[in-house]
Design a protein around this motif. Structure first.
Motif, PDB file in Angstrom:
ATOM      1  N   ARG A  77       0.744  -1.226  -0.041  1.00  0.00           N
ATOM      2  CA  ARG A  77       0.006   0.245   0.080  1.00  0.00           C
ATOM      3  C   ARG A  77       0.879   1.413  -0.096  1.00  0.00           C
ATOM      4  O   ARG A  77       0.534   2.135  -0.662  1.00  0.00           O
ATOM      5  N   THR A  80       1.842   1.853  -3.406  1.00  0.00           N
ATOM      6  CA  THR A  80       0.997   2.152  -4.316  1.00  0.00           C
ATOM      7  C   THR A  80       0.694   3.770  -3.863  1.00  0.00           C
ATOM      8  O   THR A  80       0.597   4.684  -4.662  1.00  0.00           O
ATOM      9  N   LYS A  81       0.662   4.252  -2.585  1.00  0.00           N
ATOM     10  CA  LYS A  81       0.437   5.704  -2.051  1.00  0.00           C
ATOM     11  C   LYS A  81       1.492   6.585  -2.816  1.00  0.00           C
ATOM     12  O   LYS A  81       1.218   7.530  -3.287  1.00  0.00           O
ATOM     13  N   ARG A  83       2.982   6.044  -5.662  1.00  0.00           N
ATOM     14  CA  ARG A  83       2.711   6.029  -7.193  1.00  0.00           C
ATOM     15  C   ARG A  83       1.828   7.051  -7.326  1.00  0.00           C
ATOM     16  O   ARG A  83       1.655   7.768  -8.154  1.00  0.00           O
ATOM     17  N   ARG A  84       0.846   6.962  -6.319  1.00  0.00           N
ATOM     18  CA  ARG A  84      -0.262   7.495  -6.214  1.00  0.00           C
ATOM     19  C   ARG A  84      -0.285   9.299  -6.126  1.00  0.00           C
ATOM     20  O   ARG A  84      -1.055   9.957  -7.014  1.00  0.00           O
ATOM     21  N   TYR A  85       0.494   9.582  -5.248  1.00  0.00           N
ATOM     22  CA  TYR A  85       0.661  11.095  -5.028  1.00  0.00           C
ATOM     23  C   TYR A  85       2.166  11.783  -5.605  1.00  0.00           C
ATOM     24  O   TYR A  85       2.241  12.853  -5.815  1.00  0.00           O
ATOM     25  N   VAL A  97      -7.073   4.008 -21.447  1.00  0.00           N
ATOM     26  CA  VAL A  97      -8.313   3.133 -21.137  1.00  0.00           C
ATOM     27  C   VAL A  97      -9.247   3.497 -22.329  1.00  0.00           C
ATOM     28  O   VAL A  97      -9.676   4.797 -22.567  1.00  0.00           O
ATOM     29  N   GLU A 104     -11.941  11.754 -19.725  1.00  0.00           N
ATOM     30  CA  GLU A 104     -12.229  10.840 -18.550  1.00  0.00           C
ATOM     31  C   GLU A 104     -10.745   9.980 -18.351  1.00  0.00           C
ATOM     32  O   GLU A 104     -10.680   9.852 -17.265  1.00  0.00           O
ATOM     33  N   GLU A 107      -9.097  12.369 -15.946  1.00  0.00           N
ATOM     34  CA  GLU A 107      -9.956  12.218 -14.644  1.00  0.00           C
ATOM     35  C   GLU A 107      -9.843  10.964 -13.881  1.00  0.00           C
ATOM     36  O   GLU A 107      -9.801  11.090 -12.615  1.00  0.00           O
ATOM     37  N   LEU A 108      -9.507   9.808 -14.535  1.00  0.00           N
ATOM     38  CA  LEU A 108      -9.069   8.622 -13.946  1.00  0.00           C
ATOM     39  C   LEU A 108      -8.018   8.696 -12.659  1.00  0.00           C
ATOM     40  O   LEU A 108      -7.913   8.481 -11.883  1.00  0.00           O
ATOM     41  N   ALA A 109      -6.901   9.729 -13.492  1.00  0.00           N
ATOM     42  CA  ALA A 109      -5.775  10.007 -12.487  1.00  0.00           C
ATOM     43  C   ALA A 109      -6.431  10.916 -11.498  1.00  0.00           C
ATOM     44  O   ALA A 109      -5.874  10.954 -10.218  1.00  0.00           O
ATOM     45  N   GLN A 111      -9.111  11.910 -10.287  1.00  0.00           N
ATOM     46  CA  GLN A 111     -10.030  11.505  -8.991  1.00  0.00           C
ATOM     47  C   GLN A 111      -9.386  10.890  -8.009  1.00  0.00           C
ATOM     48  O   GLN A 111      -9.991  10.987  -6.696  1.00  0.00           O
ATOM     49  N   ILE A 112      -8.148  10.424  -8.184  1.00  0.00           N
ATOM     50  CA  ILE A 112      -7.544   9.692  -6.810  1.00  0.00           C
ATOM     51  C   ILE A 112      -6.509  10.817  -6.024  1.00  0.00           C
ATOM     52  O   ILE A 112      -5.867  10.243  -5.254  1.00  0.00           O
ATOM     53  N   ARG A 151      -2.527  13.250 -18.344  1.00  0.00           N
ATOM     54  CA  ARG A 151      -2.942  12.333 -17.291  1.00  0.00           C
ATOM     55  C   ARG A 151      -2.144  12.146 -16.048  1.00  0.00           C
ATOM     56  O   ARG A 151      -2.412  12.207 -14.972  1.00  0.00           O
ATOM     57  N   LYS A 155      -2.041  14.886 -12.062  1.00  0.00           N
ATOM     58  CA  LYS A 155      -1.809  14.524 -10.565  1.00  0.00           C
ATOM     59  C   LYS A 155      -0.815  15.436  -9.818  1.00  0.00           C
ATOM     60  O   LYS A 155      -0.762  15.344  -8.645  1.00  0.00           O
TER      61      LYS A 155
ATOM     62  N   PHE B 742     -17.652   9.217 -11.092  1.00  0.00           N
ATOM     63  CA  PHE B 742     -16.762   9.031 -12.272  1.00  0.00           C
ATOM     64  C   PHE B 742     -16.896   7.560 -12.410  1.00  0.00           C
ATOM     65  O   PHE B 742     -16.945   6.858 -13.421  1.00  0.00           O
ATOM     66  N   LEU B1025      -1.261   4.009 -12.039  1.00  0.00           N
ATOM     67  CA  LEU B1025      -1.773   5.334 -11.627  1.00  0.00           C
ATOM     68  C   LEU B1025      -1.943   5.373 -10.103  1.00  0.00           C
ATOM     69  O   LEU B1025      -1.875   6.464  -9.451  1.00  0.00           O
ATOM     70  N   GLY B1026      -1.615   4.354  -9.427  1.00  0.00           N
ATOM     71  CA  GLY B1026      -1.644   4.451  -8.038  1.00  0.00           C
ATOM     72  C   GLY B1026      -3.164   4.228  -7.388  1.00  0.00           C
ATOM     73  O   GLY B1026      -3.328   4.502  -6.249  1.00  0.00           O
TER      74      GLY B1026
END
Lengths: 233, 1117
Positions: A77, A80-81, A83-85, A97, A104, A107-109, A111-112, A151, A155, B742, B1025-1026
């Protein structure tokens, strides 16, 4: 202290009895806001390095500090975090996608993320403000890659990692994408790492790193990076 | 196909195990269901048929109201087509063990026919032995060796009272739990009892069993057998009727002759007995008289003895009394004597005292005298002195006077005065002497007086004493005499007493002896009397029995009616028929379920193969480019599919062949006593099932394959343009689209992107839900109707059936019902068993005529199926049950055709809710109009004020005692028995639910697996993407959840239809199952479907977590 500090990083893949050392004691430093070009032939360990930096893989040993944060040793996790931030990725094959419109996909990126760039703004930035509602299949390769960059940028990552971003593109479109990356770096102060096997791109980087067989062959700071337009290959 | 392609195929299979397995499993399930359900019924029938053949079950059983003589049996066995024939006994009876009485069927043990199967002990061999139904052990704990009491409803059939149980058996005559009904007890038969032929004291057979030539080799449930038996029946029927007629004539003649012989014999016996008895009676009378005399003498002796002893005792008492008086007298005399002695002593004392006092008085008087004499002499002295003095003085005075004359001195003292004084003194002294002299004489007097008194006292006292002494002496003499006399009296008394005692004892002894003699005489007499009574009773009983036997014979002869005969085939055996019906239900099930599974198998195969072909598009292109033909490329996929199908079909067929019949048979085994299952391997069926399985996969493979394989290599080598994203319809509904999150939007669009998968998942889940609803629904609708039928619709507690031929039965029963307070309400009905025809069917049922339609409504609720509104028995036309209407395809207004002696058509006026058996209700008027007959009640429905088992059972028993009552059944028991027969359905339900689960797993796993594989790149991207793992999983699950939900929703409708189809297929003609499953079942099916889906999703989670981002993103699609 550099923005990115890589110290004596190794990555060993073990499959059965076979032991492959993809990275063998890499030391590197990249400053904030630099456009770093990492070049090397196939199998030099470029992608491995990028995966380690992007939190898609973990180093066998050594230390990777990004903005003072240790990445080696993160798992599950936390990784992943990270990567996410902290990281934005751009791939050779865009990896959009297909069932989502350009907007969209961004937005996929976004939104997180806690504080994302508005998706439309990100697309505006990469010059696709007019194609927000198009599906990837309706965009050209270059445009798709720009969506991928948007995308990644949405972030607001600390670091933009690009794996052969022009590999699937023709010369002109490739140049457009590279210019976008260079502009992003210069204009927004984004730290950008580009991996390529094309050594012709070396002059455009603020820093150039050459890898061979899992080792840093040479690394230098280029005080006079060339504009993308002027590079020919 | 060359070697490299073969290698490639082998690797392909190894590399895509889940895919291969899912095809394999679906085919296996389809084949298993088809083979399994299809085999169950034949296996069941084969098992039963072999058992029947092996035990020598009858093909025909013949009944005649006059029975069959041995020669009848002989004649029957000579008929053409009769392989074997035997006469046997089958009677109603009761068994008493401890305090338990059970109604039973009595059967004779006939060699070679319906041989029983020993469970314990051995078969009975002698007339006093019997074997018991193993099912009886459920209600009685009996072990071989114990005696039981058996009685038969046919008088005299069982001469013995007690029979010893030597074995426990099962019989092919009773393979089902149901033991039939009886006219005895409360009508329900608990079991059967087998006895050797010789146990029955009957000169005829009550039943004849026949085995048809060539029938054993045929399947008893098949048409050939039916034809054979029908032909035989046609041949046997006239012979049986003729034989019965002959026997009837014979019985009449023979009976009359036997009757007259019997009367004569009885009369002779009666006379003989009378004579013997009167002799004995006379002898007894004589000895009685003697005894009575003896008793009288004894009585007299006793009285005499009493008198004598009383008198003696009285005399003795008198003597004793006299003695006592004498003794008292003596005592008194002695007392008197002692008193006299005391008085003597006292009078002596008194005398002495008196004497003393007298002497004292004398002495005192003497003393007084002396004193007086002294006083006198003194007084005389003093007188003398006084006179002297006077003389002196006188002298003196003279002197003095001389003197004075003389004048000598005078002496003063001698003065005159002194002379007067001295003269006075002298006078006084003189007086004094007088007084003293008087006093002396007084004293002298006194003395003499006292001396006299003394003398007197002396004399008197002595006299008195002497008298007392004399008296005392006399008293003493008297006492001595009295004592002597007393002693003499006592001695006399003692002697008298002794004598008396001896006399008494002797007399008593004599009396006792004579009494003992009398008593033993009495004993002898009593014994004689007893012997006489016994002899008399014996004679009377014997005569009475003879009388009764004759009366019976007479009555029988009188009652002997024109004979009825029955030629019945195996269908008359409840076990045989109900078993067949149950097997038929399995055949019906086999028609539906396999189709569902094959259908789903085809769908699974189609998606799987399509995916496979698409994945290998480039490879197909390159192989094609190398010069391989379309077919050799297609061959790989075909072989892949065929192999999967074949590998699935083989275990499927094997498991199906063995497991399904086994499970189904085991569940029926609870209700049926049969040997273990014999499996028939139906090879053609297995081949067909496998063939269909392969055909389905091959078809699906070709379908998936050919679109691709026909393309040019060049086209194939170009990557297939990824499926372009598309706007979905929903996006145009802005208000909704805008409000969706979404991720919802993404899921929504994804859902419609892969339409094939959407349909697959929805169909798979719907199928699973539908199966669950069907399975659960089947269970509840069967068990619900039992409650509805027996407790909501039937309100009565006891169903009473009466014999309308018994005169006055109606009055007897109705009076009983009215008089008993237990019976809360009752109604009478007339039921006539009929066949209804229509729609190409013949349906068994009843025409029911309520004698009083109003009171019927208290016993049976007549209502509409849907609205539950009450319906009435119409004035015209008929009210029928819904199931009958469905079977015959009748609607209100249509005509119901039935046979009531002749064919009639009755307009159907309304339908009612009813589940078990068929009834067409008409009013008495309608019935009269149809038949010209006035219906008499032959059934009563009775509601009791207390309906616990005990009360109802007691009431039934009371009812059974009424003459003319056929049976009285407890409704609760009927319901329980019905429930038991339905329990086997539960096995089918379990199978359905398990297969629903299997279906759900295979479909969902397969589809989710394909979903993940196909979109692995997309999933890797969002991972990069995380997205956290749960978020990634949800990205896929959201679609699954939506699809599962849609599938479940659709499944509700499928389920309802499937259930109603299933119910119609499975239910027997005589029963209507519930049509509306319960709400809970829908809920449960939804829940279970979700659970199955959730389990698959949890399994998939691990797969999603393991996706390697790097590899996925590197590869070129």
């Amino acid at each position: 202290m550099a923005y990115i500090e890589i110290k004596n990083v190794t990555r060993v893949y073990e499959t059965g009895d076979v032991r492959i050392c993809a990275l063998d004691g890499v030391d590197l430093q990249i400053e904030q806001g630099e456009l770093a070009i990492i070049v090397g032939p196939s199998g030099a360990g470029k992608t491995t390095l990028l995966n380690l930096l992007g939190g898609m893989d973990t180093a066998s040993s050594g230390s990777i500090l990004i903005d003072g944060k240790e990445v080696v040793g993160l798992h599950g996790r936390e990784l992943t975090k990270f990567r996410r931030y902290d990281v934005g990725f751009v791939f050779q094959f865009y990896n959009l996608v297909g069932n989502l419109t350009a907007l969209e996909n961004v937005e996929l990126a976004s939104q997180i993320c806690p504080d994302p760039m508005p998706a439309a703004e990100a697309l505006e930035k990469v010059g696709l403000g007019h194609r927000l509602q198009n599906f990837p299949a309706q965009l050209s390769g270059g445009e798709q890659q720009r969506v991928a960059i948007a995308r990644a940028l949405a972030k607001r990552p600390k670091l933009l990692l690009c794996d052969e971003p022009t590999g699937a593109l023709d010369y002109v479109t490739g140049k457009d994408v590279l210019r976008l990356l260079q502009d992003t770096c210069r204009r927004d102060g984004m730290t950008v790492l580009i991996i390529t096997h094309n050594s012709a791109l070396m002059p455009m980087g603020d820093r150039v790193i050459r890898l061979r067989s899992g080792k840093v062959l040479e690394s230098w700071k280029n005080d006079t990076p060339m504009d993308v337009e002027r590079i020919e290959w | 196909m060359n070697k490299s392609l073969q290698t490639e195929l082998a690797r392909e299979i190894r590399g895509s195990m889940p895919r291969f397995l899912s095809i394999l499993t679906m085919v296996a399930l389809g084949v298993m269901f088809l083979v399994g359900l299809r085999s169950a019924a034949p296996d069941m029938r084969f098992t039963a048929d072999s058992y029947f053949d092996q035990q020598g079950f009858f093909d025909l059983q013949l009944y005649s109201t006059v029975g069959f003589s041995p020669s009848d049996v002989e004649k029957l066995s000579e008929l053409e087509g009769v392989e074997a024939c035997t006469g046997a006994q089958a009677l109603d009876g009761t068994l008493l063990y401890g305090n338990m009485e059970k109604v039973i069927k009595l059967h004779s043990l006939t060699a070679g026919f319906s041989s029983p199967v020993l469970v314990d002990g051995r078969l009975p061999e002698t007339a006093d032995e019997c074997a018991l139904d193993a099912r009886l052990l459920e209600v009685l704990s009996i072990k071989p060796g114990v005696p039981v009491k058996l009685t038969s409803s046919t008088e005299g059939a069982l001469p013995l009272d007690t029979y010893r149980v030597v074995g426990i058996v099962e019989s092919p005559l009773y393979i089902s739990l149901d033991r039939g009904t009886s006219t005895l007890g409360d009508g329900s038969v608990a079991g059967f009892v087998l006895l050797p032929e010789e146990s029955f004291d009957l000169d005829y057979s009550t039943v004849v069993y026949i085995r048809a030539s060539g029938a054993a080799s045929l399947d008893a449930y098949g048409d050939e057998y039916k034809d054979l038996v029908q032909n035989l029946t046609a041949r046997v029927e006239p012979t049986v009727a003729r034989l019965a007629e002959e026997r009837y004539d014979f019985l009449k003649v023979d009976g009359a002759r036997q009757l007259s012989d019997g009367e004569a014999e009885l009369a002779a016996a009666q006379a003989d007995a009378k004579r013997q008895l009167s002799d004995a009676e006379a002898a007894l009378k004589e000895s009685r008289a003697e005894l009575d005399e003896g008793w009288a003498a004894l009585e007299q002796g006793k009285t005499d003895f009493e008198t004598q002893s009383r008198e003696g005792r009285e005399a003795l008492d008198d003597a004793r009394e006299a003695l006592k008086a004498g003794r008292a007298e003596l005592t008194e005399a002695e007392l008197k004597l002692s008193l006299g002695k005391g008085a003597l002593a006292m009078s002596r004392e008194l005398y002495k005292t008196n004497l003393d006092s007298a002497r004292e008085t004398v002495a005192r008087a003497e003393a007084k005298l002396e004193k007086k004499q002294a006083a006198l002499s003194e007084a005389r002295d003093r007188v003398a002195a006084a006179h002297a003095e006077l003389d002196e003085i006188e002298a003196g005075i003279r002197d003095n006077v001389i003197a004075a004359m003389t004048g000598q001195e005078q002496n003063p003292e001698y003065t005159p005065e002194a002379l007067t004084a001295a003269a006075a003194n002298a006078a006084l002294e003189d007086a004094m002497v007088d007084v003293a002299e008087r006093s002396l004489s007084d004293a002298k007097q006194e003395l003499s007086d006292s001396q006299t008194a003394l003398e007197q006292t002396q004399r008197k006292g002595q006299e008195q004493i002497a008298a007392a002494q004399a008296q005392l002496a006399a008293g003493e003499a008297a006492v001595a005499a009295g004592r002597a006399k007393l002693e003499e009296g006592e001695a006399e008394l003692a002697a008298g007493e002794l004598e008396f005692e001896t006399q008494i004892a002797d007399a008593a002894k004599a009396l006792e002896e004579s009494e003992n003699d009398l008593l033993s005489g009495e004993e002898e007499y009593a014994q004689g009397l007893l012997d006489y009574e016994a002899a008399r009773l014996e004679a009377e009983t014997a005569l009475e029995e003879g009388r009764e036997a004759l009366d019976r014979a007479a009555r029988r002869l009188e009652e002997l009616e024109e004979p009825d005969t029955y030629v019945l085939d195996r269908n008359s055996n409840y076990g045989f028929v109900s078993y067949d019906q149950n097997a038929q239900r399995m055949t019906n099930l086999a028609k539906v379920f396999p189709i569902i599974f094959y259908l789903v198998a085809a769908l699974v195969c189609l998606t799987t193969m399509t995916r496979m072909v698409e994945e290998e598009r480039t490879q197909i292109g390159s192989i094609k480019a190398m010069g391989y033909g379309t077919w050799s490329i297609a061959a790989k996929y075909l072989i892949y599919g065929v192999l999967a199908a074949l590998l699935g079909a083989i275990p499927g067929a094997a498991i199906g062949t063995v497991l399904f019949p086994w499970v189904i048979f085991s569940s029926y085994d609870i209700m049926y006593d049969l040997p273990s299952l014999s499996l028939l391997i139906d090879w053609p069926l297995c081949l067909i099932a496998t063939g269909v399985g392969i055909a389905v996969t091959v078809g699906a493979t070709l379908w998936a394959m050919f679109a691709t394989a026909r393309q040019t290599p060049a086209a194939l080598l170009r990557p297939k343009a990824p499926k372009p994203g598309k706007r979905i319809l929903l996006e145009h509904v802005r208000p909704i689209w805008r409000r969706m999150s979404f991720s919802m939007k993404v899921s929504a669009r994804n859902l419609f992107r892969y339409k094939k998968r959407l349909f697959m998942t929805v169909i798979g889940v719907a199928g699973c839900t539908a199966l669950l609803i069907a399975g659960l629904g089947l269970h509840t609708s069967i068990f619900n109707i039992l409650d509805i039928q027996f407790f909501d619709i039937y309100r009565y507690d006891v169903l009473l059936s009466v014999d309308t031929d018994s005169p006055g039965v109606k009055e007897r029963v109705e009076e009983f019902l009215n008089s008993r307070e237990e019976s809360l309400a009752w109604t009478g009905l007339f039921n006539r068993a009929v066949t209804f025809t229509g729609n190409g069917l013949t349906v068994e049922g009843y025409v029911t005529v309520p004698i009083d339609p109003t009171s019927l409504k208290e016993q049976v609720i007549l209502r509409d199926m849907d609205t539950k509104a009450p319906v009435d028995v119409p004035e015209e036309g008929t009210l029928i049950d819904l199931k009958l209407a469905e079977l015959l395809e009748l609607n209100p207004g249509d005509e119901l055709r039935t046979d009531v002696g002749h064919i009639v058509s009755i307009p159907v006026s309304a339908l009612r809710e009813h589940y078990v058996y068929h009834y067409a209700m008409v009013t008495a008027q309608t019935y009269y109009a149809l038949t010209g007959e006035n219906p008499e009640p032959n059934e009563y429905m009775i509601r009791l004020n207390q309906n616990d088992d005990e009360s109802v059972s007691a009431f039934c028993k009371a009812l059974m005692r009424i003459e003319g009552v056929r049976s009285a059944q407890n409704k609760a028991v009927m319901a329980k028995n019905f429930r038991k027969t339905m329990e086997s359905i539960d096995a089918a339900v379990t199978i359905i639910i398990l297969s629903a689960a299997a279906l759900a797993f295979v479909v969902l796993y397969n589809l989710t697996n394909i979903n993940v594989t196909e979109r692995i790149r997309e999933l890797a991207t969002i991972k990069v993407l995380g997205f956290y793992d749960p978020e990634v999983a949800m990205y896929v699950y959201r679609e699954n959840i939506v699809l599962t939900a849609v599938g479940i929703a659709l499944g509700q409708f499928f389920g309802k239809s499937l259930l109603s189809f299933l119910i119609r297929t499975v239910e027997m003609d005589i029963v209507m199952f519930g049509r509306d499953p319960k709400f809970e079942n829908y809920l449960l099916s939804i829940l279970l479907s979700f659970v199955f889906a959730a389990i698959v999703n949890v399994l998939m989670y691990y797969r999603i977590r393991k996706i390697d981002m790097v590899q996925a993103l590197k590869s070129v699609e």
